[in-house]
Design a protein around this motif. Structure first.
Motif, PDB file in Angstrom:
ATOM      1  N   LEU A 195       0.811  -1.221   0.000  1.00 23.80           N
ATOM      2  CA  LEU A 195       0.000   0.000   0.000  1.00 23.80           C
ATOM      3  C   LEU A 195       0.843   1.269   0.000  1.00 23.80           C
ATOM      4  N   PHE A 196       2.117   1.176   0.438  1.00 26.66           N
ATOM      5  CA  PHE A 196       2.964   2.370   0.464  1.00 26.66           C
ATOM      6  C   PHE A 196       3.410   2.781  -0.939  1.00 26.66           C
ATOM      7  N   THR A 197       3.294   1.884  -1.903  1.00 23.61           N
ATOM      8  CA  THR A 197       3.624   2.230  -3.289  1.00 23.61           C
ATOM      9  C   THR A 197       2.390   2.656  -4.071  1.00 23.61           C
ATOM     10  N   ALA A 198       1.223   2.676  -3.399  1.00 24.95           N
ATOM     11  CA  ALA A 198      -0.034   2.967  -4.093  1.00 24.95           C
ATOM     12  C   ALA A 198      -0.028   4.309  -4.821  1.00 24.95           C
ATOM     13  N   PRO A 199       0.419   5.416  -4.202  1.00 26.94           N
ATOM     14  CA  PRO A 199       0.375   6.703  -4.923  1.00 26.94           C
ATOM     15  C   PRO A 199       1.157   6.679  -6.232  1.00 26.94           C
ATOM     16  N   GLN A 200       2.394   6.176  -6.172  1.00 31.15           N
ATOM     17  CA  GLN A 200       3.231   6.170  -7.371  1.00 31.15           C
ATOM     18  C   GLN A 200       2.701   5.197  -8.421  1.00 31.15           C
ATOM     19  N   LYS A 201       2.340   3.986  -7.988  1.00 26.07           N
ATOM     20  CA  LYS A 201       1.869   2.976  -8.933  1.00 26.07           C
ATOM     21  C   LYS A 201       0.562   3.393  -9.595  1.00 26.07           C
ATOM     22  N   ALA A 202      -0.336   4.000  -8.824  1.00 27.15           N
ATOM     23  CA  ALA A 202      -1.615   4.435  -9.401  1.00 27.15           C
ATOM     24  C   ALA A 202      -1.397   5.483 -10.487  1.00 27.15           C
ATOM     25  N   ARG A 203      -0.483   6.414 -10.238  1.00 27.43           N
ATOM     26  CA  ARG A 203      -0.197   7.428 -11.260  1.00 27.43           C
ATOM     27  C   ARG A 203       0.406   6.790 -12.515  1.00 27.43           C
ATOM     28  N   THR A 244      -6.147  10.197 -10.364  1.00 27.73           N
ATOM     29  CA  THR A 244      -6.023   9.189  -9.320  1.00 27.73           C
ATOM     30  C   THR A 244      -6.186   9.829  -7.938  1.00 27.73           C
ATOM     31  N   SER A 245      -6.624   9.027  -7.020  1.00 30.49           N
ATOM     32  CA  SER A 245      -6.647   9.394  -5.609  1.00 30.49           C
ATOM     33  C   SER A 245      -6.167   8.173  -4.835  1.00 30.49           C
ATOM     34  N   ASP A 246      -5.593   8.383  -3.665  1.00 30.72           N
ATOM     35  CA  ASP A 246      -5.061   7.259  -2.896  1.00 30.72           C
ATOM     36  C   ASP A 246      -5.271   7.505  -1.410  1.00 30.72           C
ATOM     37  N   TRP A 247      -4.921   6.499  -0.619  1.00 29.64           N
ATOM     38  CA  TRP A 247      -5.186   6.545   0.820  1.00 29.64           C
ATOM     39  C   TRP A 247      -4.384   7.622   1.525  1.00 29.64           C
ATOM     40  N   THR A 248      -3.257   8.051   0.954  1.00 30.61           N
ATOM     41  CA  THR A 248      -2.475   9.095   1.616  1.00 30.61           C
ATOM     42  C   THR A 248      -3.211  10.434   1.596  1.00 30.61           C
ATOM     43  N   ARG A 249      -4.133  10.612   0.671  1.00 31.98           N
ATOM     44  CA  ARG A 249      -4.918  11.839   0.618  1.00 31.98           C
ATOM     45  C   ARG A 249      -6.137  11.767   1.529  1.00 31.98           C
ATOM     46  N   THR A 250      -6.703  10.581   1.673  1.00 30.74           N
ATOM     47  CA  THR A 250      -7.924  10.441   2.466  1.00 30.74           C
ATOM     48  C   THR A 250      -7.632  10.143   3.934  1.00 30.74           C
ATOM     49  N   HIS A 251      -6.619   9.306   4.221  1.00 32.34           N
ATOM     50  CA  HIS A 251      -6.328   8.914   5.598  1.00 32.34           C
ATOM     51  C   HIS A 251      -4.836   8.972   5.924  1.00 32.34           C
ATOM     52  N   GLY A 252      -4.050   9.586   5.052  1.00 25.92           N
ATOM     53  CA  GLY A 252      -2.616   9.667   5.300  1.00 25.92           C
ATOM     54  C   GLY A 252      -2.270  10.472   6.534  1.00 25.92           C
ATOM     55  N   ASN A 253      -3.130  11.454   6.880  1.00 25.14           N
ATOM     56  CA  ASN A 253      -2.851  12.273   8.064  1.00 25.14           C
ATOM     57  C   ASN A 253      -2.888  11.437   9.336  1.00 25.14           C
ATOM     58  N   LEU A 254      -3.755  10.416   9.386  1.00 24.38           N
ATOM     59  CA  LEU A 254      -3.790   9.536  10.551  1.00 24.38           C
ATOM     60  C   LEU A 254      -2.484   8.768  10.690  1.00 24.38           C
TER      61      LEU A 254
END
Length: 415
Positions: free
Chosen positions: A232-240, A252-262
């Motif tokens: 999941l840590f490669t999700a932002p780069q791989k999705a792009r 694209t959107s990924d978990w770092t934008r929705t819940h990365g702050n947590l």
């Protein structure tokens, strides 16, 4: 004679009853301080690891690792897009979805909700939803028209159970004879899920066909494709990279934008709390210094006699280093045992306190999970105990050096 002499005398000094009870008290305080510091570090880091684990397994098991949507409009040719996405070796699974924000109402109670239109068979591949169904069944979405699966907390807030009706209000107005009215649709609750997180109060699931109807899509139209990655840590780069390789314009959107702050908050808190609690270990180490300085002053005559009998400065240093290190070893071992025991049982202990006294430490309205997790990781235990032992050993050097500098003639002058 017992060999080595430094170890023998150091152990004797540690075990012997001292005439100066204040020194004994300081030694005990040093040991207890080190024990509490080590135990607190192990427990707190285990709890922070538990929050980190729950974030990954529960929160990130429910929300998408990443999504691909068509720029500016719904996705009409989603089957070909999904086929291209599945060719990426880093993608474990994908599933189409339709999403809508709205409000659910029942008997005057209103709650904001994010509604996902899903295909239950595809959803099983990309989320843990099917594994956390509490009542009803996820497959009922395919068999019953306008059925809805609610989070357990959301269902309790609305006061509904399986079989009850709820009204979904969408923030889109419809023109009627009476004027502009919001779009409403009546749903039947066919199930509830519980993941023990804030998502239980904010998510609802319906079938893709029903979602298309309430959003006035054709049956072959979706909002996007949800992706699940092996890391999941490669999700932002791989999705792009995947989106850039598709024909057309996609975002694209990924978990770092929705819940990365947590996740970032937990990592920061883990470091800061670990640093603050580490100061407890340092305080205990300074107590060891104080203890040995007073012991050296109390044992000046003994040191002088040993020097006159031929003991070298190095041997005198080792005697007091053995004594201080032994305090550190005992305190560290006791603290490690206490910390491991508490880390393994703290979740059950807190749950028992909540049940017994009727209190709740973690409210799901405030925190992203409603219970106290713990994840004991042995590398943390070894690092904490090893660091405490090293600090304890370093704390013995100066007092031991002071003892080795003792002059026999001056120490025995008034004896």
């Amino acid at each position: 004679m017992f060999k080595p002499l430094s170890l023998y005398v150091g152990l004797r000094y540690t075990a012997a009853k001292r005439s100066n009870h204040f020194i004994s008290f300081i030694s005990l305080a040093s040991m207890l301080g080190l024990m509490l510091g080590v135990a607190a570090l192990i427990v707190v880091l285990s709890v922070m690891n538990g929050f980190d684990r729950e974030l990954k397994q529960r929160i990130l098991g429910m929300v998408p690792h990443a999504t691909i949507t068509e720029l500016g409009r719904p996705m009409t040719d989603w089957q070909s897009v999904q086929s291209g996405v599945d060719q990426s070796p880093s993608v474990q699974a994908s599933a189409p979805f339709i999403q809508a924000q709205g409000m659910l109402t029942n008997r005057g109670v209103v709650r904001g909700v994010m509604v996902y239109g899903i295909d239950p068979s595809s959803e099983r591949k990309v989320s843990i939803l099917a594994n956390h169904i509490k009542t009803g069944s996820l497959d009922t979405l395919n068999t019953q028209r306008f059925g809805i699966v609610l989070g357990d907390l959301l269902a309790r807030y609305l006061g509904v159970r399986v079989g009850d009706k709820v009204t979904l209000v969408l923030p889109e107005a419809t023109v009627s004879v009476a004027g502009m009215v919001p779009r409403l649709k009546r749903f039947t609750v066919v199930g509830t899920f519980e993941v023990g997180a804030e998502l239980d109060a904010s998510l609802a699931y319906i079938s893709m066909g029903d979602a298309a109807k309430i959003k006035r899509y054709r049956e072959d139209v979706v909002d996007g494709i949800r992706l699940k990655f092996d890391d999941l840590f490669t999700a932002p780069q791989k999705a792009r990279e995947i989106a850039n390789g598709l024909d057309g314009y996609y975002r694209t959107s990924d978990w770092t934008r929705t819940h990365g702050n947590l996740f970032q908050a937990i990592q920061l808190e883990k470091r800061m709390i670990g640093l603050l609690l580490f100061l407890i270990v340092l305080v205990a180490a300074f107590n060891i210094v104080s203890t040995l300085v007073m012991v050296v002053t109390d044992k000046k005559a003994d040191v002088a006699i040993l020097r006159t009998l031929g003991a070298t400065k190095g041997r005198i240093m080792r005697i007091f280093m053995v004594q201080g290190t032994l305090i550190g070893i005992i305190g560290t071992l006791l603290g490690g045992a206490l910390g491991i025991t508490l880390a393994l049982t703290i979740s059950d202990l807190v749950a028992w306190v909540e049940r017994t006294f009727g209190i709740q430490f973690l409210n799901a309205d405030v925190y992203f999970i409603s219970y106290l997790p713990s994840d004991l990781q042995w590398p943390d235990v070894f690092t904490i105990c090893g660091t405490a032992l090293v600090i304890s050993f370093l704390a013995t050097i100066y007092p031991a050096y002071r003892a080795a500098k003792t002059h026999p003639a001056e120490a025995l002058r008034y004896e």
